[in-house]
Enzyme design. Structure first.
Site, PDB file in Angstrom:
ATOM      1  N   ARG A 145      81.448  57.668  19.986  1.00 34.37           N
ATOM      2  CA  ARG A 145      81.518  57.859  18.539  1.00 34.37           C
ATOM      3  C   ARG A 145      82.524  58.964  18.238  1.00 34.37           C
ATOM      4  O   ARG A 145      82.711  59.871  19.048  1.00 34.37           O
ATOM      5  CB  ARG A 145      80.143  58.231  17.982  1.00 34.37           C
ATOM      6  CG  ARG A 145      79.061  57.196  18.241  1.00 34.37           C
ATOM      7  CD  ARG A 145      77.678  57.708  17.835  1.00 34.37           C
ATOM      8  NE  ARG A 145      76.647  56.698  18.055  1.00 34.37           N
ATOM      9  CZ  ARG A 145      75.989  56.530  19.197  1.00 34.37           C
ATOM     10  NH1 ARG A 145      76.256  57.324  20.229  1.00 34.37           N
ATOM     11  NH2 ARG A 145      75.068  55.587  19.312  1.00 34.37           N
ATOM     12  N   LYS A 170      73.748  60.409  19.789  1.00 37.90           N
ATOM     13  CA  LYS A 170      72.816  60.073  18.714  1.00 37.90           C
ATOM     14  C   LYS A 170      71.387  60.358  19.165  1.00 37.90           C
ATOM     15  O   LYS A 170      70.985  60.022  20.272  1.00 37.90           O
ATOM     16  CB  LYS A 170      72.964  58.588  18.348  1.00 37.90           C
ATOM     17  CG  LYS A 170      72.383  58.226  17.002  1.00 37.90           C
ATOM     18  CD  LYS A 170      72.801  56.831  16.598  1.00 37.90           C
ATOM     19  CE  LYS A 170      72.314  56.503  15.208  1.00 37.90           C
ATOM     20  NZ  LYS A 170      72.729  55.146  14.797  1.00 37.90           N
ATOM     21  N   HIS A 234      85.608  54.009  14.050  1.00 38.86           N
ATOM     22  CA  HIS A 234      84.416  53.211  14.338  1.00 38.86           C
ATOM     23  C   HIS A 234      84.783  51.798  14.778  1.00 38.86           C
ATOM     24  O   HIS A 234      84.082  51.193  15.599  1.00 38.86           O
ATOM     25  CB  HIS A 234      83.492  53.171  13.123  1.00 38.86           C
ATOM     26  CG  HIS A 234      82.065  52.879  13.485  1.00 38.86           C
ATOM     27  ND1 HIS A 234      81.320  53.690  14.328  1.00 38.86           N
ATOM     28  CD2 HIS A 234      81.242  51.856  13.159  1.00 38.86           C
ATOM     29  CE1 HIS A 234      80.110  53.189  14.488  1.00 38.86           C
ATOM     30  NE2 HIS A 234      80.045  52.066  13.796  1.00 38.86           N
ATOM     31  N   ARG A 237      85.385  51.777  18.388  1.00 42.07           N
ATOM     32  CA  ARG A 237      84.113  51.759  19.133  1.00 42.07           C
ATOM     33  C   ARG A 237      83.613  50.313  19.246  1.00 42.07           C
ATOM     34  O   ARG A 237      83.186  49.884  20.324  1.00 42.07           O
ATOM     35  CB  ARG A 237      83.092  52.648  18.423  1.00 42.07           C
ATOM     36  CG  ARG A 237      81.686  52.616  19.021  1.00 42.07           C
ATOM     37  CD  ARG A 237      80.833  53.704  18.363  1.00 42.07           C
ATOM     38  NE  ARG A 237      79.407  53.489  18.560  1.00 42.07           N
ATOM     39  CZ  ARG A 237      78.748  53.800  19.674  1.00 42.07           C
ATOM     40  NH1 ARG A 237      79.392  54.301  20.699  1.00 42.07           N
ATOM     41  NH2 ARG A 237      77.442  53.599  19.759  1.00 42.07           N
ATOM     42  N   HIS A 260      74.019  53.195  23.313  1.00 42.72           N
ATOM     43  CA  HIS A 260      73.094  52.414  22.491  1.00 42.72           C
ATOM     44  C   HIS A 260      71.666  52.626  22.994  1.00 42.72           C
ATOM     45  O   HIS A 260      71.384  52.367  24.162  1.00 42.72           O
ATOM     46  CB  HIS A 260      73.419  50.919  22.562  1.00 42.72           C
ATOM     47  CG  HIS A 260      74.705  50.545  21.906  1.00 42.72           C
ATOM     48  ND1 HIS A 260      75.457  49.450  22.271  1.00 42.72           N
ATOM     49  CD2 HIS A 260      75.382  51.124  20.875  1.00 42.72           C
ATOM     50  CE1 HIS A 260      76.531  49.373  21.517  1.00 42.72           C
ATOM     51  NE2 HIS A 260      76.512  50.379  20.663  1.00 42.72           N
ATOM     52  N   TYR A 269      77.442  42.196  20.291  1.00 44.72           N
ATOM     53  CA  TYR A 269      78.853  42.061  20.663  1.00 44.72           C
ATOM     54  C   TYR A 269      79.123  40.821  21.513  1.00 44.72           C
ATOM     55  O   TYR A 269      80.277  40.500  21.781  1.00 44.72           O
ATOM     56  CB  TYR A 269      79.319  43.320  21.398  1.00 44.72           C
ATOM     57  CG  TYR A 269      79.305  44.533  20.502  1.00 44.72           C
ATOM     58  CD1 TYR A 269      80.355  44.788  19.626  1.00 44.72           C
ATOM     59  CD2 TYR A 269      78.228  45.414  20.496  1.00 44.72           C
ATOM     60  CE1 TYR A 269      80.335  45.892  18.787  1.00 44.72           C
ATOM     61  CE2 TYR A 269      78.197  46.518  19.658  1.00 44.72           C
ATOM     62  CZ  TYR A 269      79.253  46.748  18.811  1.00 44.72           C
ATOM     63  OH  TYR A 269      79.228  47.836  17.968  1.00 44.72           O
TER      64      TYR A 269
END
Length: 284
Positions: A145, A170, A234, A237, A260, A269
């Site tokens: 990120r 995150k 983003h 990413r 993730h 994806y």
């Protein structure tokens, strides 16, 4: 200190990420502006009726999508918690049922292809700014990120082993990301230039500016926009995740690299994007 600044300090004390602090504080400032403009009085606490009116305003006047509205509701829920802890309020007036239910979109969020990224990186390279090229290459080939990239410190990466510790992931999670030869080469070139920055000796951060010890994400967004109206930090990413899967990475390998916490995020994806889905619809 105004209440929005107090709220920002409260979030920082809870070790929320810079992104979360900025997003939530911005959401509260918008609510305060709406409230004071609507009722011509200072905000002292939250009222259930006002919250319902604000949600209606966001839906029917501002015409915001469900995701944007839900983010503002989340900001208000946290602000409500802050007011209770502060002693300015006793009741929780934002409910879980206020969140708008959204059907999960199973299309890949990636909107750019490898050729787009190569052209973009070439434009940055030819502009001869080593720092900007290192940032863009890092984002495209590691999946980190932008907030994580800008928080990397000089002692967080090892050019010999090709590894980098992401300390501000995150949810406060740490992970190790791998750096390929493209990223390592770009960083090595930038590190030579970095020594000429006036802030280089004082700053512990990898990415700095001539005036600041830590590069700001708004500056990076502005830099990206000068090269492309489509490619954002983003989007790079998203590109990494799709590109890695197409190149043979397993779902778990991509999830580990991108950070993730939910494997279902990574699974998106593997699906076609919205444009590809539309093209398939035309075949029916």
């Amino acid at each position: 200190m105004d209440v929005a600044k107090q709220f920002s300090s409260y979030l920082k004390q809870e070790n929320k990420t810079e992104n979360t602090v900025q997003g939530y504080t911005s959401g509260i400032r918008q609510y305060i502006k709406w409230f004071e403009g609507s009722y011509d009085r200072k905000l002292t606490k939250l009222y259930r009726q006002n919250i319902l009116e604000y949600i209606s305003y966001l839906k029917n006047v501002k015409m915001l999508n469900a995701k944007s509205i839900n983010h503002k509701i989340s900001s208000l829920a946290k602000f409500n918690e802050f007011l209770i802890q502060k002693g300015s309020q006793q009741d929780q007036v934002i409910l879980k049922t206020d969140m708008i239910k959204v059907q999960t979109v199973y299309a890949s969020p990636t909107q750019i292809v490898e050729l787009d990224v190569k052209k973009f990186l070439q434009s940055v390279l030819e502009d001869n700014n080593k720092r900007n090229y290192a940032i863009a290459t890092l984002l495209a080939y590691t999946g980190v990120r932008i907030s994580e990239a800008l928080s990397i410190k000089m002692n967080d990466f090892n050019l010999q082993t090709g590894e980098c510790i992401i300390r501000s992931g995150k949810g406060g999670k740490q992970r190790i990301v791998l750096l390929n030869s493209k990223v390592l080469s770009a960083i090595k070139d930038y590190l030579i230039d970095r020594k000429t920055y006036s802030t280089a000796h004082e700053s512990p951060y990898l990415f700095i500016s001539k005036k600041r010890e830590k590069l700001d994400r708004t500056v990076v967004n502005r830099i990206f926009k000068s090269y492309s109206n489509v490619i954002t930090p983003h989007q790079l990413r998203h590109f990494f995740c799709t590109n890695a899967i197409e190149k043979g990475f397993s779902i778990h390998e991509v999830a580990n690299q991108a950070g993730h916490s939910n494997i279902h995020t990574t699974l998106l994806y593997t699906n076609p994007n919205q444009l590809q889905l539309k093209n398939k619809m035309e075949l029916l």
